[in-house]
Design an enzyme around this catalytic site. Structure first.
Site, mmCIF file in Angstrom:
data_model
loop_
_atom_site.group_PDB
_atom_site.id
_atom_site.type_symbol
_atom_site.label_atom_id
_atom_site.label_comp_id
_atom_site.label_asym_id
_atom_site.label_seq_id
_atom_site.Cartn_x
_atom_site.Cartn_y
_atom_site.Cartn_z
ATOM 1 N N HIS A 46 0.806 -1.221 0.000
ATOM 2 C CA HIS A 46 0.000 0.000 0.000
ATOM 3 C C HIS A 46 0.837 1.269 0.000
ATOM 4 C CE1 HIS A 46 -3.791 -2.038 0.337
ATOM 5 N NE2 HIS A 46 -3.467 -2.636 1.474
ATOM 6 N N ASP A 173 -8.103 -4.532 7.973
ATOM 7 C CA ASP A 173 -8.771 -5.499 7.100
ATOM 8 C C ASP A 173 -9.492 -6.576 7.902
ATOM 9 O OD1 ASP A 173 -8.564 -4.876 4.303
ATOM 10 O OD2 ASP A 173 -6.411 -5.126 4.483
#
Length: 271
Positions: A46, A173
Site C-alpha cells: 500500500h 482489514d
C-alpha cells in the site's frame, strides 16, 4: 551471514518495535532508521513506492543496523524473491487465508531443500555478509498476514505451517472482513469481539511456537498488545507520524496566535 537481531531479541523474551515505511524515499527511510526501531518494514503493498524504490530504501537503512523487512503486494513468488534478493531480512505477506497458501508462501522464502526460492541474491550477497546461501533459510523471517474471516477460520492450521515464522495481524482489514464492512477499518480496536480475535491469534501462535505481531496506531495500544502476548508491534508509520507532528506544530502556532487550525479532510480521515 549477519545474524537477525529480531530472533535474538525474541529468544531472550524481549518484545520488539517495528517501524513502517510507506513514503518511497531513501532519506525518509534513513531518518526513520536512526530513531531506534528494532526493525523497519518497507510497505510495497500500500505504500507509495515499488521495487525501484525498495532497494535504495534498504540501502539507506543499512548504516543504522535496524533489521530491514518488506511487505510485498501479494502472494506472488517474483516479488517475494526479489525483495529478499534486495536484502530484506523478513517478508510480510498479505491476505494469507489458508494453510495451503501459508505453505506456498514459505516455499518462496526458502532455498532447497526447504523451498523453491531461486538463487540470485544480487544485493543480499553484499549487505547480509558471507555464506548467505547456506544460512539465509535460518535467518530470514516469513510472516503471514491474518486479516480476513477466512483466515480466522483457518487460524490454527496457518499457525502450524512448518517453516512459517509468525503471523502479522492487519487489524483494519480483519475488522472490515469479520464485520462485513459494518465497522470502519482502523487500528487499536476496542470492540470486545476484536480483542477476543487478537487474543485468539496470540494463543494460536504460542501453541505452534510462532511469533505474533500486530500493527498498532499508538505506543499505548502496543503496550497492551505486548501484555496479551504479542512479540512484535508496529507503532504507526512514516506518513502518519509526519502528518501528526505537522498538525501538532500548526495547531500550537494557531493556538498561540489566536486562530484555530483546520486540517484538510484527507488528514482528518487518516486518524
Amino acid at each position: 551471514m549477519i545474524r537477525n537481531k529480531l530472533k535474538q531479541s525474541w529468544a531472550e523474551g524481549r518484545a520488539t518495535i517495528n517501524g513502517w515505511l510507506s513514503i518511497g524515499n531513501p532519506f525518509t527511510a534513513e531518518i526513520m532508521a536512526a530513531q531506534g526501531y528494532d526493525s523497519l518494514t518497507v510497505d510495497v503493498q500500500h505504500g507509495a513506492l515499488d521495487y525501484s524504490m525498495l532497494l535504495p530504501m534498504l540501502q539507506a537503512m543499512r548504516a543504522s543496523g535496524v533489521v530491514p523487512m518488506a511487505r510485498v503486494p501479494w502472494l506472488e513468488p517474483g516479488i517475494i524473491m526479489k525483495a529478499l534478493d534486495a536484502g530484506a531480512y523478513g517478508i510480510i505477506c498479505p491476505m494469507v487465508n489458508t494453510a495451503e497458501q501459508a505453505a506456498e508462501f514459505v516455499s518462496y522464502m526458502r532455498y532447497p531443500p526447504h523451498g523453491q526460492r531461486s538463487f540470485g541474491p544480487t544485493r543480499a550477497n553484499f549487505s547480509a555478509g558471507a555464506n548467505y546461501a547456506a544460512e539465509a533459510n535460518d535467518e530470514i523471517l516469513g510472516f503471514a498476514m491474518v486479516e480476513t474471516a477466512e483466515a480466522m477460520a483457518n487460524l490454527e492450521a496457518i499457525a502450524a505451517t512448518p517453516g512459517l515464522d509468525g503471523i502479522y495481524v492487519g487489524p483494519a482489514d480483519l475488522t472490515f472482513s469479520l464485520h462485513q464492512g459494518r465497522l470502519a477499518p482502523g487500528f487499536d480496536r476496542e470492540e470486545p469481539e476484536m480483542i477476543e480475535a487478537l487474543q485468539a491469534i496470540v494463543a494460536a501462535c504460542k501453541k505452534s511456537g510462532k511469533i505474533a505481531a500486530l500493527h498498532c496506531g499508538t505506543p499505548d495500544y502496543a503496550t497492551r498488545a505486548i501484555a496479551w502476548g504479542f512479540d512484535m508491534t508496529t507503532v504507526s508509520g512514516d506518513s502518519r507520524l509526519l502528518a501528526a507532528a505537522a498538525q501538532a506544530s500548526v495547531s500550537r502556532f494557531r493556538e498561540l496566535n489566536g486562530k484555530p487550525a483546520t486540517a484538510s479532510p484527507a488528514v482528518k480521515s487518516a486518524y
